[in-house]
Design an enzyme around this catalytic site. Structure first.
Site, PDB file in Angstrom:
ATOM      1  CG  ASP A  14      -2.005   0.997   1.207  1.00 24.62           C
ATOM      2  OD1 ASP A  14      -2.061   1.811   0.259  1.00 24.62           O
ATOM      3  OD2 ASP A  14      -2.825   0.992   2.143  1.00 24.62           O
ATOM      4  CG  ASP A 109      -3.300   3.676  -3.343  1.00 24.14           C
ATOM      5  OD1 ASP A 109      -4.236   2.901  -3.632  1.00 24.14           O
ATOM      6  OD2 ASP A 109      -3.367   4.467  -2.387  1.00 24.14           O
ATOM      7  CD  GLU A 110      -5.408  -1.337  -0.922  1.00 20.98           C
ATOM      8  OE1 GLU A 110      -5.804  -2.132  -0.081  1.00 20.98           O
ATOM      9  OE2 GLU A 110      -5.999  -0.270  -1.193  1.00 20.98           O
TER      10      GLU A 110
END
Length: 168
Positions: A14, A109-110
């Site tokens: 993350d 983003d993960e």
């Protein structure tokens, strides 16, 4: 070290306060300042991301920009630059994909990464996570929080435990 359950070893990656961190990286004048990325407060804008400095004032994503400014009047508001975020996300995902083809990106983003075939025990898993953190910092310029676990749920909980720049 005890041996890990060989059925699965999942890593949750993350990127920390991703949009705001990109803005602070690209404009060094923003480092250390509360940064809000999102829509304009006079147009019912919402916070898409906020820096950790802004979080200290009680600001969080999905909050109305107007309310965020009432908590943190000194915040710098920036419109999102999705092309730039996609560019950097692609670099991070390439680093992850280079380690294991079993990658599930769940957002810009993960991601989850199955590292079961790459590790024997906890030491291996932690070592691989440190390699990822170092590469993302050196090659992309951002921090990433990582969680290692026996399932996606456990890995996700672990990655949230020690933010920013954590490893659990």
């Amino acid at each position: 070290m005890r041996e890990m359950d060989k059925s699965r070893v999942i890593l949750h990656a993350d990127l920390d306060a991703f949009f705001a961190s990109v803005e602070q990286m690209d404009d060094q004048r923003l480092r250390g300042k509360p940064v809000l990325v999102g829509g304009r407060p006079d147009q019912r804008g919402v916070v898409a991301a906020c820096s950790y400095e802004a979080r200290g004032f009680g600001v969080h994503s999905a909050m109305s920009m107007r309310m965020a400014l009432s908590h943190c009047p000194s915040a710098v508001i920036l419109p999102p630059r999705f092309d730039r975020y996609r560019e950097l996300s692609g670099k991070v995902m390439a680093i992850l994909r280079g380690l294991s083809p079993v990658l599930q990106a769940v957002s810009i983003d993960e991601a989850y990464l199955d590292i079961s075939d790459l590790v024997v025990d906890e030491t291996d898993a932690v070592g691989l996570a440190r390699v990822i953190k170092d590469r993302v910092r050196k090659e992309v310029g951002l921090t990433i929080s990582l969680g290692v676990g026996c399932s996606k749920s456990v890995a996700k909980i672990a990655s949230d435990m020690d933010k920013p720049d954590g490893l659990t």
